[in-house]
Write a protein that holds these residues in place. Structure first.
Motif, short mmCIF file in Angstrom:
data_model
loop_
_atom_site.label_atom_id
_atom_site.label_comp_id
_atom_site.label_asym_id
_atom_site.label_seq_id
_atom_site.Cartn_x
_atom_site.Cartn_y
_atom_site.Cartn_z
N THR A 526 0.84 -1.13 0.04
CA THR A 526 0.10 0.05 0.20
C THR A 526 0.76 1.29 -0.32
O THR A 526 1.32 1.59 1.07
CB THR A 526 -0.92 -0.03 1.26
N ASN A 527 1.05 1.64 -1.20
CA ASN A 527 2.22 2.75 -1.20
C ASN A 527 1.56 4.15 -1.68
O ASN A 527 1.61 4.78 -2.31
CB ASN A 527 2.99 2.49 -2.63
N LEU A 528 1.20 4.58 -0.21
CA LEU A 528 0.46 5.94 -0.12
C LEU A 528 1.70 7.07 -0.25
O LEU A 528 1.20 8.13 -0.74
CB LEU A 528 -0.17 6.03 1.34
N HIS A 529 2.80 6.77 0.16
CA HIS A 529 3.77 7.72 -0.11
C HIS A 529 4.05 8.07 -1.77
O HIS A 529 3.83 9.44 -2.04
CB HIS A 529 5.18 7.02 0.16
N HIS A 530 3.94 7.18 -2.52
CA HIS A 530 3.95 7.59 -3.95
C HIS A 530 2.58 8.14 -4.47
O HIS A 530 2.71 9.16 -5.15
CB HIS A 530 4.02 6.18 -4.81
N THR A 553 -8.52 4.26 1.50
CA THR A 553 -7.82 3.11 1.94
C THR A 553 -8.42 2.15 2.95
O THR A 553 -9.15 2.64 3.65
CB THR A 553 -6.11 3.68 2.24
N ASP A 554 -7.89 0.92 2.91
CA ASP A 554 -8.29 -0.07 3.81
C ASP A 554 -7.05 -0.65 4.61
O ASP A 554 -7.16 -1.65 5.42
CB ASP A 554 -8.93 -1.44 3.56
N GLY A 555 -5.80 -0.01 4.35
CA GLY A 555 -4.46 -0.43 4.95
C GLY A 555 -3.69 0.59 5.18
O GLY A 555 -3.62 1.63 4.38
N GLU A 556 -2.68 0.37 6.64
CA GLU A 556 -1.83 1.43 6.57
C GLU A 556 -0.51 1.27 5.66
O GLU A 556 -0.73 0.23 4.84
CB GLU A 556 -1.05 1.02 8.09
N PRO A 557 0.31 2.34 5.28
CA PRO A 557 1.11 2.26 4.24
C PRO A 557 2.32 1.21 4.64
O PRO A 557 2.86 1.11 5.65
CB PRO A 557 1.77 3.58 4.18
N THR A 558 2.44 0.16 3.82
CA THR A 558 3.33 -0.74 3.87
C THR A 558 4.32 -0.52 2.65
O THR A 558 5.28 -1.58 2.44
CB THR A 558 2.62 -2.21 3.67
N GLY A 579 7.40 7.38 7.80
CA GLY A 579 8.17 8.64 8.00
C GLY A 579 8.13 9.44 6.47
O GLY A 579 7.76 10.51 6.42
N LYS A 580 8.43 8.54 5.37
CA LYS A 580 8.46 9.12 4.12
C LYS A 580 6.91 9.48 3.72
O LYS A 580 6.55 10.74 3.15
CB LYS A 580 8.91 8.29 2.93
N THR A 581 6.14 8.57 4.12
CA THR A 581 4.66 8.97 3.98
C THR A 581 4.08 10.49 4.48
O THR A 581 3.48 11.20 3.98
CB THR A 581 3.61 7.78 4.45
N LEU A 582 4.64 10.59 5.91
CA LEU A 582 4.08 11.78 6.50
C LEU A 582 4.99 12.92 6.17
O LEU A 582 4.63 14.24 6.07
CB LEU A 582 4.48 11.58 8.11
N PRO A 604 -6.80 -1.50 14.05
CA PRO A 604 -6.20 -0.47 15.04
C PRO A 604 -4.90 0.43 14.73
O PRO A 604 -4.79 1.47 14.63
CB PRO A 604 -6.19 -1.37 16.15
N ARG A 605 -4.22 -0.52 13.90
CA ARG A 605 -2.95 0.24 13.31
C ARG A 605 -3.26 1.26 12.09
O ARG A 605 -2.66 2.37 12.21
CB ARG A 605 -1.99 -0.95 12.84
N LEU A 606 -4.38 0.76 11.46
CA LEU A 606 -4.87 1.87 10.36
C LEU A 606 -5.38 3.19 11.00
O LEU A 606 -5.14 4.31 10.66
CB LEU A 606 -5.76 1.08 9.43
N THR A 607 -6.11 2.72 12.15
CA THR A 607 -6.95 3.86 12.77
C THR A 607 -5.92 4.75 13.38
O THR A 607 -5.92 6.10 13.30
CB THR A 607 -7.83 3.48 13.89
N ARG A 608 -4.78 4.35 14.04
CA ARG A 608 -3.83 5.22 14.56
C ARG A 608 -3.24 6.00 13.67
O ARG A 608 -2.90 7.47 13.70
CB ARG A 608 -2.94 4.54 15.36
N PHE A 609 -2.81 5.29 12.34
CA PHE A 609 -2.08 6.02 11.66
C PHE A 609 -2.77 7.21 10.84
O PHE A 609 -2.57 8.25 10.56
CB PHE A 609 -1.56 4.93 10.28
N VAL A 610 -4.21 6.71 10.36
CA VAL A 610 -4.95 7.81 9.71
C VAL A 610 -5.17 9.02 10.69
O VAL A 610 -5.32 10.42 10.05
CB VAL A 610 -6.20 7.39 8.92
#
Length: 644
Positions: A526-530, A553-558, A579-582, A604-610
């Motif tokens: 899941t390349n949200l950075h790109h 999205t349904d997943g944290e950036p991986t 870090g690169k995504t933020l 939960p990990r996705l919730t914290r990230f978004v």
């Protein structure tokens, strides 16, 4: 006084029945495409299933196979042989009954002759050819064998001749012999490459009664004869060896010593040479109780061949297949008039989808949806989304979205102005300029209403296309959302610049056609950075527009993008990836973009990230279910416009 009665149309298919619903077909086609099917396979699936009121190709094929199975289960091929055996027994019983009371030696000798007849039916019929029958009933039964064999043999080779020949009289035999001689001469000349046009016309004038198909050329004549002859051969192939031998021997006796048998053999040889592509070696298994004669058996084999050809046409599995290939006359013969109507409707539907510019061929030869079809799908998707917005208690906006709010002042019209005319001021100017004379409106009289300046938006919709979106049933809602937003922007907020960005292991910008036809691919990442990099590039291209970034999205950036252009994937996510995504989130915030994240799922990990992403960008997080995704995205877009 005239009276009228109204009822269901019973003389075939209803001529007033409505055509296939093109809009419903387009909706079905769009749904299949959005689920990942190619337009070509989606069209095939639509034609296979059919539409309400129109049976699809699968249903027609199933009916065809049931008809075929019933034909072979119900019938058997030895009807002529059984009838000859019955007539032979009837003749022998009548002759023995006539001989029994007679005490003379001639009667005993005749009985001995009858007792010495071979067991073979054909051999017994042959040995009795010169027998002098005492019983008139026995003679009549034996003559019926000759008539039966002649009629069946002609019906086997020439369709419909059994009904035309009630008996085989000497003059009939002569007519048949003359026809076969002329026919063999005609086909032999054609096989040698001679011009047989006039010869064919003369042949049909003399012998047209034998050919109810009414062929118009020698080629059509050969086609009809070869199909029937091949069916007769396949019928013989389907019998046991003993049955074949019996019928072959009986066929030689059908017309006595007239030479008709040898003429038929010559005809078969010519037809096999002229039409080697016919199936001369096939067979079928008949296991029913209803005996069929030679003519009926040949027709049954022809029907089986026709059904097999129709099944191939209905399958549409060969290169370049089109529904126009289906032989509608053959389909009506086998399944009835309603089947022909269904096939015709399907063909019209396929033709209309192309002629209405809803499907087109891409440069690589594949089928794709046209912009017109995508607009129709977008309209349908937006309508569904607006219904969802209303269900949430929000009003649909009906403003045009091109001009701002009226501020009350007017000014003279200038070339290129799109503001609405101020009619009272325009008419007043015309009256004053006319100075009491005839009032004529001129372009110098026109004044327009001034409006407030409305800002443009640069909208980047980033949608997650990783495999989890397919696996968890979010693929179609994501596409429907993109279609709805795209249609809304293109039809009501045309000054806004919309960019569609997909991100899996990598991200890329796509047009709505590519996104609609996108197939789900098993790929981790899941390349949200790109995706945010591409969103930032879009925002910078439109410095005069208000930036709006929407992420589904349904997943944290991986995964993240390395300077080399390669994507690095790791699960659980690396700190470097996060870090690169933020960093890209911060870059967008500096450009004035607040990011709205539409979180699908409760990880939960996705919730914290978004939540972190929204705080850093000044945006917000929306957590809709799959059915409410489109309404949530469109509502947020409209909310951002009202806020501006």
């Amino acid at each position: 006084m005239s009276t009228y009665r109204y009822g269901r149309y019973v003389d075939g298919p209803d001529p007033l029945a409505p055509p296939a619903d093109l809009r419903a077909a387009m909706d079905e086609l769009g749904r299949e495409v959005m689920e990942g099917a190619s337009p070509e396979s989606a069209l095939r699936e639509l034609l296979r299933r059919g539409l309400p009121g129109t049976r699809g190709l699968d249903d027609l094929t199933a009916r065809l196979w049931r008809q075929r199975a019933a034909l072979t289960r119900r019938n058997r091929l030895d009807g002529t042989l059984q009838e000859v055996q019955r007539l032979l027994k009837q003749a022998l019983d009548a002759e023995r009954a006539a001989l029994f009371p007679d005490p003379d030696d001639d009667a005993r000798f005749r009985e001995a002759q009858l007792d010495a007849l071979p067991q073979s039916t054909a051999a017994a019929v042959r040995d009795l050819a010169e027998y002098d029958w005492r019983s008139p009933q026995a003679r009549e039964s034996y003559e019926q064998i000759q008539n039966l064999l002649g009629r069946e043999l002609m019906d086997q080779r020439f369709q419909g001749m059994k009904q035309a020949m009630e008996s085989v009289r000497p003059e009939d035999v002569q007519r048949i012999q003359d026809m076969l001689a002329d026919l063999n001469a005609l086909l032999a000349a054609h096989a040698q490459g001679q011009d047989t046009g006039e010869r064919f016309d003369e042949f049909m004038r003399k012998h047209g009664e034998f050919f109810p198909e009414n062929p118009r050329t020698v080629e059509e004549l050969i086609d009809a004869l070869a199909a029937r002859s091949a069916a007769a051969q396949r019928m013989m192939n389907s019998m046991s060896e003993q049955q074949r031998q019996e019928l072959s021997a009986l066929s030689q006796q059908a017309f006595g010593n007239s030479g008709v048998g040898s003429q038929l053999s010559q005809l078969d040889s010519l037809l096999q040479n002229l039409r080697p592509g016919e199936d001369w070696t096939g067979s079928a298994r008949f296991r029913g109780n209803n005996p069929m004669g030679l003519g009926e058996g040949a027709q049954a084999m022809a029907d089986l061949a026709e059904m097999d050809a129709l099944a191939e046409q209905l399958s549409q599995s060969y290169p370049g297949a089109r529904l126009e290939d289906i032989d509608l006359e053959a389909l009506v013969r086998q399944l009835g008039a309603e089947a022909g109507v269904d096939a015709r409707r399907l063909a019209e539907l396929e033709r209309e989808l192309r002629s209405q510019n809803l499907l087109e061929r891409a440069p690589d030869g594949s089928l794709r949806l046209t912009p017109k079809a995508l607009r129709r799908l977008g309209e349908t998707a937006l309508r569904g989304v607006i219904d969802g917005v209303r269900a949430q208690g929000q009003r649909d906006s009906t403003s045009a979205g091109a001009a701002g709010e009226l501020i009350g002042s007017t000014r003279p019209w200038r070339f290129g102005d799109t503001e609405p005319w101020h009619v009272p001021r325009t008419v007043t100017n015309a009256v004053l300029r006319s100075a009491g004379g005839p009032v004529r409106l001129d372009v110098v009289d026109v004044e327009v209403s001034e409006t407030e300046q409305r800002s443009r938006a640069a909208v980047a919709l980033c949608v997650d296309t990783s495999w989890s979106m397919v696996q968890d049933g979010r693929w179609v809602p994501m596409k429907r959302t993109a279609l709805a937003l795209h249609h809304l922007v293109r039809t009501r907020f045309r000054t806004d610049a919309l960019e569609l960005i997909t991100f899996g292991r990598h991200a890329e910008t796509v047009d709505i056609g590519q996104l609609t036809a996108l197939e789900g691919v098993w790929e981790q990442g899941t390349n949200l950075h790109h995706a945010l990099l591409l969103a930032g590039r879009h925002v910078r291209r439109h410095p005069d527009a208000q930036p709006v970034v929407l992420v589904v999205t349904d997943g944290e950036p991986t995964a993240h993008l390395e300077p080399t252009g390669e994507a690095e994937f790791h699960y659980p996510p690396l700190e470097r990836t996060v870090g690169k995504t933020l960093v890209e989130v911060d870059n967008l915030a500096r450009l004035g973009a607040s990011i709205t994240v539409f979180r699908l799922g409760d990880d939960p990990r996705l919730t914290r990230f978004v939540d972190t992403l929204a705080r850093r960008s000044g945006g917000r997080v929306v957590a809709p279910d799959e059915d409410g995704l489109g309404a949530a995205v469109v509502s947020d877009y409209l909310r951002s416009r009202r806020r501006r």
